[in-house]
Design an enzyme around this catalytic site. Structure first.
Site, PDB file in Angstrom:
ATOM      1  CB  SER A  15     -13.587   0.089   0.309  1.00 26.21           C
ATOM      2  OG  SER A  15     -13.083  -1.204   0.092  1.00 26.21           O
ATOM      3  CD  GLU A  73      -8.006   3.934  -0.101  1.00 28.31           C
ATOM      4  OE1 GLU A  73      -7.481   3.495   0.946  1.00 28.31           O
ATOM      5  OE2 GLU A  73      -8.870   3.282  -0.726  1.00 28.31           O
ATOM      6  CG  HIS A  79      -9.267   0.766   2.997  1.00 29.69           C
ATOM      7  ND1 HIS A  79      -9.228   1.281   1.721  1.00 29.69           N
ATOM      8  CD2 HIS A  79     -10.180  -0.231   2.974  1.00 29.69           C
ATOM      9  CE1 HIS A  79     -10.080   0.610   0.950  1.00 29.69           C
ATOM     10  NE2 HIS A  79     -10.665  -0.304   1.688  1.00 29.69           N
TER      11      HIS A  79
END
Length: 307
Positions: free
Chosen positions: A110, A209, A276
Site C-alpha cells: 500500500s 498494483e 491488497h
C-alpha cells in the site's frame, strides 16, 4: 551491490511503527499478540497508537519512530501497522546514510511501497513488498505466511514467485528481462512524481498494483507514469491485481492493460497476486529478478537477507 539485512529468526525482535494512517489500538494489540504467539518478540514505537486526524502523529513523529527502530540493535524486522496515506511525509526527515549502516528488514505494501523504494534507492538496502502488521491474524492464508517467512529467513536462490494454485501468472507480451525489481502501489508512485523521492525505473523491472480505484482513475495514473517516462525506462513490466477496482464506461482493468501497457512492447506479465488482494506474494524491492513472459515465470535471483 544491494545491502541485505540480517535474516529473521525465531525469538527475534519486531519493531512496530505506524507511518501513514492510524490503526485502532485494539487492532494493533490483537496483531501484536498474534506475532508473539508465532515466537517473535515485539516492541512498539512511541507513536504507534498516535492519531492526528487522518495521520498517525506528525510527519516528524512518525519519522522518529522509524529511525528509532533502525537505531535499535535488537530490532531485526520493522513492520508498519498499515499504509493508508501520509508515508511520503516522513521521507524528508529520514537519515538515509544511517539507515544504510544499520539495515533492517522492512516489509509492507500500500502506501508503504513509496518508503520501500526510497530506502532501496537512497540507502541501498533490499526491502520487502509483503505483509503489514494488519495481516498477522489467524484467518490470513498460509500462502502469505509461507511467502513472508521464506523471504525473510532463507537466502536460497533462485526462488520462483508462484501465485497460489489456480491463479496462474499470465504472459501478455513475450520476452525475458532481468533487472532490479522496483514498484508497488500505483497511487503512491504517482504522488511522488516531481519530488526527490520519485521512483527510478531505468533498466529495472517495474511492478504495479492498485486498490479501490475506478478504471478511469487508474488510466489517469498509468498515463501520468507514462508521460514521466517510467514505462519507457524500464526493461520489463509486472502488473498485479487491481483489488476492488470498479469498471468505468464499459472498460475493465484488463482492458487498460491490453490498450495502454501492451503497446509499450516490453516483456509483460499480469495477474501477480500480491498487495491488497487476499494472497500476497513476497517481492524483494531492490533485488535482481528475472521475468520470463514466454512461460509466465518470475524468478528471484538475489536473496533479500543475509546470515
Amino acid at each position: 551491490m544491494a545491502i541485505k539485512p540480517l535474516a529473521l529468526q525465531q525469538g527475534d525482535t519486531v519493531g512496530i511503527v505506524t507511518l501513514g494512517s492510524p490503526l485502532a489500538p485494539e487492532t494493533i494489540n490483537a496483531r501484536v499478540a498474534y506475532l508473539r504467539s508465532m515466537g517473535l518478540n515485539v516492541i512498539l514505537g512511541r507513536y504507534a497508537f498516535e492519531e492526528n486526524g487522518f495521520l498517525a502523529g506528525t510527519d516528524r513523529q512518525r519519522a522518529e519512530d522509524l529511525m528509532d527502530m533502525f537505531a535499535n540493535d535488537s530490532v531485526r524486522l520493522i513492520l508498519p501497522s498499515r499504509g493508508g496515506v501520509g508515508v511520503e511525509g516522513i521521507l524528508p526527515f529520514l537519515d538515509y546514510s544511517f539507515i544504510r549502516r544499520h539495515p533492517k528488514i522492512v516489509s509492507g505494501y500500500s502506501d508503504i511501497t513509496v518508503l520501500l523504494n526510497v530506502l532501496s534507492q537512497l540507502s541501498g538496502i533490499i526491502t520487502l513488498h509483503s505483509l503489514l502488521l494488519l495481516d498477522f491474524k489467524p484467518e490470513t492464508p498460509p500462502y502469505n505466511f509461507e511467502q513472508f517467512f521464506t523471504a525473510t529467513s532463507s537466502n536460497k536462490v533462485p526462488r520462483a514467485i508462484d501465485n497460489p494454485p489456480g491463479k496462474p501468472l499470465v504472459g501478455k507480451v513475450p520476452g525475458s528481462a532481468t533487472g532490479t525489481l522496483v514498484g508497488g502501489n500505483l497511487t503512491s508512485f504517482v504522488g511522488s512524481l516531481g519530488t526527490p523521492f520519485e521512483i527510478d525505473t531505468k533498466g529495472k523491472i517495474l511492478f504495479l498494483e492498485e486498490v479501490h480505484e475506478p478504471v478511469n482513475t487508474v488510466y489517469r495514473y498509468l498515463l501520468q507514469l507514462s508521460l514521466a517516462g517510467k514505462f519507457k525506462d524500464c526493461v520489463g513490466i509486472i502488473m498485479g491485481e487491481c483489488t476492488g477496482c470498479q469498471d468505468a464506461y464499459g472498460q475493465t482493468y484488463e482492458d487498460l492493460i491490453e490498450d495502454y501497457i501492451v503497446p509499450f512492447g516490453k516483456p509483460l506479465i499480469a495477474d501477480l497476486a500480491t498487495g491488497h488482494g487476499i494472497y500476497k506474494a513476497a517481492l524483494p524491492i531492490g533485488a535482481l529478478v528475472n521475468m520470463n513472459a514466454n512461460n509466465g515465470t518470475i524468478t528471484i535471483l538475489e536473496p533479500a537477507i543475509r546470515y
